[in-house]
Design an enzyme around this catalytic site. Structure first.
Site, PDB file in Angstrom:
ATOM      1  CD  GLU A  67      -3.071   0.755   2.440  1.00 20.79           C
ATOM      2  OE1 GLU A  67      -3.226  -0.235   2.657  1.00 20.79           O
ATOM      3  OE2 GLU A  67      -3.215   1.755   3.316  1.00 20.79           O
ATOM      4  CG  ASP A 121      -1.620   4.421   2.840  1.00 21.60           C
ATOM      5  OD1 ASP A 121      -2.301   4.105   2.149  1.00 21.60           O
ATOM      6  OD2 ASP A 121      -1.480   3.766   4.146  1.00 21.60           O
ATOM      7  CD  GLU A 141      -4.759   7.124   6.067  1.00 20.37           C
ATOM      8  OE1 GLU A 141      -4.947   7.535   7.362  1.00 20.37           O
ATOM      9  OE2 GLU A 141      -4.897   5.758   5.756  1.00 20.37           O
ATOM     10  CG  HIS A 152      -0.985   9.877   7.997  1.00 11.24           C
ATOM     11  ND1 HIS A 152      -0.318   9.497   9.042  1.00 11.24           N
ATOM     12  CD2 HIS A 152      -0.792   8.313   7.331  1.00 11.24           C
ATOM     13  CE1 HIS A 152       0.058   8.486   9.410  1.00 11.24           C
ATOM     14  NE2 HIS A 152      -0.495   7.478   8.527  1.00 11.24           N
ATOM     15  CB  THR A 153       2.996   9.977   3.221  1.00 15.78           C
ATOM     16  OG1 THR A 153       4.253  10.265   4.035  1.00 15.78           O
ATOM     17  CG2 THR A 153       2.680  11.264   2.415  1.00 15.78           C
ATOM     18  CG  ASN A 154       2.371   4.155   6.664  1.00 10.15           C
ATOM     19  OD1 ASN A 154       3.665   3.878   6.451  1.00 10.15           O
ATOM     20  ND2 ASN A 154       1.682   3.420   7.484  1.00 10.15           N
ATOM     21  CG  ASN A 195       4.662   0.117  11.873  1.00 18.73           C
ATOM     22  OD1 ASN A 195       3.507   0.461  12.364  1.00 18.73           O
ATOM     23  ND2 ASN A 195       4.959  -1.563  12.094  1.00 18.73           N
ATOM     24  CD  GLU A 198       3.462   5.467  10.522  1.00 18.83           C
ATOM     25  OE1 GLU A 198       4.680   5.140  11.192  1.00 18.83           O
ATOM     26  OE2 GLU A 198       2.855   4.411  11.005  1.00 18.83           O
ATOM     27  CG  ASP A 217     -11.201   6.182  16.333  1.00 16.27           C
ATOM     28  OD1 ASP A 217     -11.160   6.931  15.249  1.00 16.27           O
ATOM     29  OD2 ASP A 217     -10.889   5.046  16.485  1.00 16.27           O
ATOM     30  CD1 TRP A 218      -7.987   6.923  14.104  1.00 16.28           C
ATOM     31  CD2 TRP A 218      -6.477   8.013  13.277  1.00 16.28           C
ATOM     32  NE1 TRP A 218      -8.169   6.589  12.761  1.00 16.28           N
ATOM     33  CE2 TRP A 218      -7.254   7.144  12.091  1.00 16.28           C
ATOM     34  CE3 TRP A 218      -5.510   8.928  12.704  1.00 16.28           C
ATOM     35  CZ2 TRP A 218      -6.900   7.551  10.648  1.00 16.28           C
ATOM     36  CZ3 TRP A 218      -5.106   8.974  11.418  1.00 16.28           C
ATOM     37  CH2 TRP A 218      -5.971   8.226  10.530  1.00 16.28           C
ATOM     38  N   GLY A 272      -4.960  13.750  17.487  1.00 15.66           N
ATOM     39  CA  GLY A 272      -4.510  12.520  18.240  1.00 15.66           C
ATOM     40  C   GLY A 272      -6.082  12.048  18.758  1.00 15.66           C
TER      41      GLY A 272
HETATM   42  C1  LIG Z   1      -5.203  20.876  14.047  1.00 16.19           C
HETATM   43  O1  LIG Z   1      -4.712  21.938  14.673  1.00 16.19           O
HETATM   44  C2  LIG Z   1      -3.760  21.776  15.975  1.00 16.19           C
HETATM   45  C3  LIG Z   1      -3.704  23.116  16.367  1.00 16.19           C
HETATM   46  O2  LIG Z   1      -3.026  23.939  15.391  1.00 16.19           O
HETATM   47  C4  LIG Z   1      -2.659  21.193  15.335  1.00 16.19           C
HETATM   48  O3  LIG Z   1      -1.727  20.871  16.485  1.00 16.19           O
HETATM   49  C5  LIG Z   1      -2.667  19.935  14.748  1.00 16.19           C
HETATM   50  O4  LIG Z   1      -1.682  19.390  14.001  1.00 16.19           O
HETATM   51  C6  LIG Z   1      -3.800  20.151  13.399  1.00 16.19           C
HETATM   52  N1  LIG Z   1      -4.181  18.883  12.621  1.00 16.19           N
HETATM   53  C7  LIG Z   1      -4.499  17.906  12.938  1.00 16.19           C
HETATM   54  C8  LIG Z   1      -5.010  17.006  11.927  1.00 16.19           C
HETATM   55  O5  LIG Z   1      -4.685  17.588  14.166  1.00 16.19           O
END
Ligand SMILES: *[C@@H]1O[C@H](CO)[C@@H](O)[C@H](O)[C@H]1NC(C)=O
Length: 288
Positions: free
Chosen positions: A105, A107, A109, A122-124, A132, A134, A198-199, A203
């Site tokens: 794959e 990616d 994202e 995000h790349t992977n 793993n 990224e 959820d992520w 995060g």
């Molecule tokens: C969203 O904004 C926060 C605050 O600027 C940042 O820390 C974060 O990296 C940004 N992007 C995502 C996908 O969380």
């Protein structure tokens, strides 16, 4: 492979027309002909006779589509305009993948954010079922205002991720160091819009605001310039010439350094906490 000069001049009118149309099909794809909506019901839509495709996400489902053909190496381009406004919790994907348990794959994202805060790209890379690898980036523009071109160059010797033709990441074939590299399994192009609150955003701290649904992402100018196509289709060999200039020249290396220096926010190759036994072998190389 037929020469590219004089093609169509020395053959009959009808044959020439057939060749011309098959060339066009392999260069600029049409969403109706070359892709299929695979999930999400009418949340995915093909518009303008196949020139535009939209995916949407609501409380009940996201949506997705994929290429009909499989590729074994090539260059895949897509113009995407991402979910605007409060896109926190949403993930828009554009990737190549093979099928089966030990899949490969590559990616892209796009992790959404609240209005005014930056998306994360995000790349992977997965080879033989293992990822793993990224790297994450901020973008140097607002990806929700206009379409931007995201490309994957996939060759036996390397994978290059590009944004508006600027290389942001090169993943070299380091099989000599025992690192698996995707090169034996054909892949399809996939794209989707789904909920990952959820992520995805900070995060997982920021949740999807469903009062803003449906969320919509826009796609156009899907191009697949293939080296070899696994589904037997000899006409596609005419597009070979397009892939030949996929090496990175000095200017490309300068741009790559620029993107990595100013916009990379995560690199697994520097994450010592994650790899206390030592960084993966492909990380021990002079970086660009
Ligand atoms: C969203 O904004 C926060 C605050 O600027 C940042 O820390 C974060 O990296 C940004 N992007 C995502 C996908 O969380």
């Amino acid at each position: 492979m037929a020469g590219t000069t004089g093609k169509g001049f020395y053959v009959g009118m009808v044959l020439g027309m057939v060749m011309m149309s098959s060339m066009a099909a392999s260069c600029a794809a049409n969403f109706l002909q070359d892709t299929e909506l695979t999930w999400g019901g009418d949340r995915g839509k093909v518009l303008n006779g196949g020139q535009l495709l939209t995916l949407s996400l609501d409380k009940f489902s996201g949506s997705g589509f994929q290429s009909k053909k499989q590729f074994l190496f090539g260059k895949i381009d897509m113009d995407i305009k991402l979910v605007s406004g409060n896109s926190a919790g949403t993930v828009t994907t554009f990737y190549l993948s093979s099928e089966g348990p030990n899949h490969d794959e590559i990616d892209f994202e796009f992790l959404g954010n609240v209005s005014g805060d930056p998306y994360i790209l995000h790349t992977n890379v997965f080879a033989q079922g293992k990822g793993n690898k990224e790297q994450q980036f901020y973008l140097w523009f607002d990806p929700t205002r206009n379409f931007h071109k995201y490309s994957i160059i996939w060759k036996p010797q390397h994978i290059i991720f590009l944004v508006d033709n600027i290389p942001i990441r090169v993943f070299e074939n380091e099989e000599a160091k025992g690192v698996p590299f995707p090169k034996d399994q054909a892949m399809r192009m996939y794209s989707s819009l789904w909920n990952a609150d959820d992520w995805a955003t900070r995060g997982g701290l920021v949740k999807t605001d469903w009062s803003k649904a449906p969320f919509t992402a826009y796609y156009r100018n899907f191009k697949a310039t293939d080296h070899f196509i696994s589904s037997s289709s000899s006409s596609d060999s005419f597009s070979d010439s397009k892939v030949q200039s996929n090496e990175i020249d000095a200017n490309g290396r300068r741009r790559l350094r620029w993107a990595q220096k100013y916009f990379m926010i995560y690199d697994y190759c520097t994450d010592l906490k994650r790899f206390p036994q030592g960084l993966p072998p492909e990380c021990k190389r002079s970086r660009f």
